[in-house]
Motif scaffolding. Sequence first.
Motif, PDB file in Angstrom:
ATOM      1  N   ARG A   1       9.295  13.650 -26.061  1.00 32.30           N
ATOM      2  CA  ARG A   1       8.869  14.425 -27.224  1.00 32.30           C
ATOM      3  C   ARG A   1       7.389  14.156 -27.473  1.00 32.30           C
ATOM      4  N   VAL A   2       6.616  15.237 -27.569  1.00 31.73           N
ATOM      5  CA  VAL A   2       5.170  15.095 -27.753  1.00 31.73           C
ATOM      6  C   VAL A   2       4.676  16.023 -28.853  1.00 31.73           C
ATOM      7  N   GLU A   3       3.569  15.602 -29.452  1.00 36.14           N
ATOM      8  CA  GLU A   3       2.798  16.482 -30.327  1.00 36.14           C
ATOM      9  C   GLU A   3       1.585  16.948 -29.525  1.00 36.14           C
ATOM     10  N   LEU A   4       1.403  18.263 -29.422  1.00 35.18           N
ATOM     11  CA  LEU A   4       0.266  18.780 -28.645  1.00 35.18           C
ATOM     12  C   LEU A   4      -1.029  18.641 -29.448  1.00 35.18           C
ATOM     13  N   LEU A   5      -2.110  18.274 -28.744  1.00 32.21           N
ATOM     14  CA  LEU A   5      -3.394  18.017 -29.399  1.00 32.21           C
ATOM     15  C   LEU A   5      -4.489  18.968 -28.916  1.00 32.21           C
ATOM     16  N   GLY A   6      -4.121  20.050 -28.272  1.00 33.37           N
ATOM     17  CA  GLY A   6      -5.139  21.010 -27.846  1.00 33.37           C
ATOM     18  C   GLY A   6      -5.251  21.106 -26.345  1.00 33.37           C
ATOM     19  N   LEU A   7      -5.754  22.243 -25.899  1.00 31.49           N
ATOM     20  CA  LEU A   7      -5.895  22.491 -24.464  1.00 31.49           C
ATOM     21  C   LEU A   7      -7.023  21.625 -23.917  1.00 31.49           C
ATOM     22  N   PHE A   8      -6.755  20.901 -22.829  1.00 32.88           N
ATOM     23  CA  PHE A   8      -7.750  19.998 -22.257  1.00 32.88           C
ATOM     24  C   PHE A   8      -8.372  20.544 -20.976  1.00 32.88           C
ATOM     25  N   ALA A   9      -7.566  21.195 -20.119  1.00 36.01           N
ATOM     26  CA  ALA A   9      -8.067  21.603 -18.796  1.00 36.01           C
ATOM     27  C   ALA A   9      -7.507  22.955 -18.378  1.00 36.01           C
ATOM     28  N   LEU A  10      -8.365  23.742 -17.708  1.00 36.97           N
ATOM     29  CA  LEU A  10      -7.964  24.994 -17.059  1.00 36.97           C
ATOM     30  C   LEU A  10      -8.470  24.926 -15.629  1.00 36.97           C
ATOM     31  N   LEU A  11      -7.536  24.908 -14.674  1.00 36.96           N
ATOM     32  CA  LEU A  11      -7.915  24.758 -13.262  1.00 36.96           C
ATOM     33  C   LEU A  11      -7.391  25.946 -12.464  1.00 36.96           C
ATOM     34  N   ASN A  12      -8.293  26.606 -11.760  1.00 39.47           N
ATOM     35  CA  ASN A  12      -7.900  27.715 -10.896  1.00 39.47           C
ATOM     36  C   ASN A  12      -7.570  27.200  -9.500  1.00 39.47           C
ATOM     37  N   VAL A  13      -6.460  27.685  -8.935  1.00 36.47           N
ATOM     38  CA  VAL A  13      -6.098  27.370  -7.551  1.00 36.47           C
ATOM     39  C   VAL A  13      -5.823  28.708  -6.868  1.00 36.47           C
ATOM     40  N   PRO A  14      -6.916  29.453  -6.558  1.00 38.29           N
ATOM     41  CA  PRO A  14      -6.745  30.863  -6.165  1.00 38.29           C
ATOM     42  C   PRO A  14      -5.963  31.058  -4.872  1.00 38.29           C
ATOM     43  N   HIS A  15      -6.031  30.109  -3.914  1.00 35.25           N
ATOM     44  CA  HIS A  15      -5.328  30.346  -2.644  1.00 35.25           C
ATOM     45  C   HIS A  15      -3.820  30.242  -2.780  1.00 35.25           C
ATOM     46  N   VAL A  16      -3.330  29.663  -3.895  1.00 37.97           N
ATOM     47  CA  VAL A  16      -1.885  29.708  -4.134  1.00 37.97           C
ATOM     48  C   VAL A  16      -1.554  30.577  -5.348  1.00 37.97           C
ATOM     49  N   HIS A  17      -2.554  31.333  -5.815  1.00 38.38           N
ATOM     50  CA  HIS A  17      -2.325  32.301  -6.904  1.00 38.38           C
ATOM     51  C   HIS A  17      -1.802  31.612  -8.155  1.00 38.38           C
ATOM     52  N   GLN A  18      -2.466  30.523  -8.544  1.00 34.76           N
ATOM     53  CA  GLN A  18      -2.037  29.779  -9.728  1.00 34.76           C
ATOM     54  C   GLN A  18      -3.223  29.433 -10.628  1.00 34.76           C
ATOM     55  N   VAL A  19      -2.932  29.374 -11.918  1.00 34.14           N
ATOM     56  CA  VAL A  19      -3.855  28.831 -12.921  1.00 34.14           C
ATOM     57  C   VAL A  19      -3.090  27.717 -13.635  1.00 34.14           C
ATOM     58  N   HIS A  20      -3.666  26.505 -13.642  1.00 38.59           N
ATOM     59  CA  HIS A  20      -3.002  25.361 -14.264  1.00 38.59           C
ATOM     60  C   HIS A  20      -3.656  25.046 -15.606  1.00 38.59           C
TER      61      HIS A  20
END
Lengths: 176, 176
Positions: free
Chosen positions: B85-104
């Motif tokens: 169980r967690v309390e979210l504290l805000g978005l920390f990271a946005l990472l693109n991995v285009p060769h596998v068609h993902q955004v983390h």
Amino acid sequence: MSLVIPEDDNRLRHVCADCGTVHYQNPKLVIGTIPWWQADQQVLLCKRAIEPRRGYWTLPAGFMENNETTEEAAQRETTEEAGARVELLGLFALLNVPHVHQVHLFYRARLLDLDFAAGTESLECRLFRESEIPWQDLAFPTVSHTLQRFFADLGALTEGQAVPLYTLDIRKRLQV
Amino acid sequence: MSLVIPEDDNRLRHVCADCGTVHYQNPKLVIGTIPWWQADQQVLLCKRAIEPRRGYWTLPAGFMENNETTEEAAQRETTEEAGARVELLGLFALLNVPHVHQVHLFYRARLLDLDFAAGTESLECRLFRESEIPWQDLAFPTVSHTLQRFFADLGALTEGQAVPLYTLDIRKRLQV
């Protein structure tokens, strides 16, 4: 194609009755820019040439495609819809629209010149000062909210201050 | 299903030869948390029970599902994989991995208690101080980069300072 819960899963998925391939359906990213012309304090909007919301004004944005990054998607959509060249200045907004399975990202962007032109999905593109924004004729709530916050933050942004990422969940359906 | 460019499009799409439905394929969002236990300066990691990268350590994360928001996805994955169980504290990271068609996306999160337990997709979950992180045995580059930046920013974060969203494009394939 049939709707079943695969063995190692806990949700209904579309599964091919012939080959067993699971066709996952996940939220899509809609990515765009807030193209800003600092000299005259104007933002570039596009009047939509396609449904939904044909004839309404929007920020340049569209579905992210495979093999690109979020920034590449933002640049591509700005060029495709508004024929505009921009320098990206960082992610400004992340808006969830869960009932249509979308996450919208908007980047702040500096217009590099005024040689923009409506693309095939736009009827018209033009610059608006804050007082001229057609608030009643904007295409989507994500665009209205992003523009409202952008103008609210503009003083801080102009002074070079960092502003926190704007995040919002939009759960109501659009009234058309 | 055949690969053709639909009339009003400019890319190859999978189109059903029978009914003409276009099956668009777009990047998927992978969303997780950095679950932090402030009292002992520890982060919660999970050892993967599934491929790819079974046996390697990861932050709790997984594919965002339809009908949820990015924050709901982050909370759900943290509960599913680590029973936490967690309390979210805000978005920390946005990472693109285009060769596998993902955004983390990774959210900072405060662990609310220590009653965590490995879910079905984890072999084991445990807390690590920075000096104990198994850097050579992390499952994915997005996890390594996010943890590195998290510890680099930890001083500022602990003092309550805002840090800019960490963004990174990862274009190299994982060596396994």
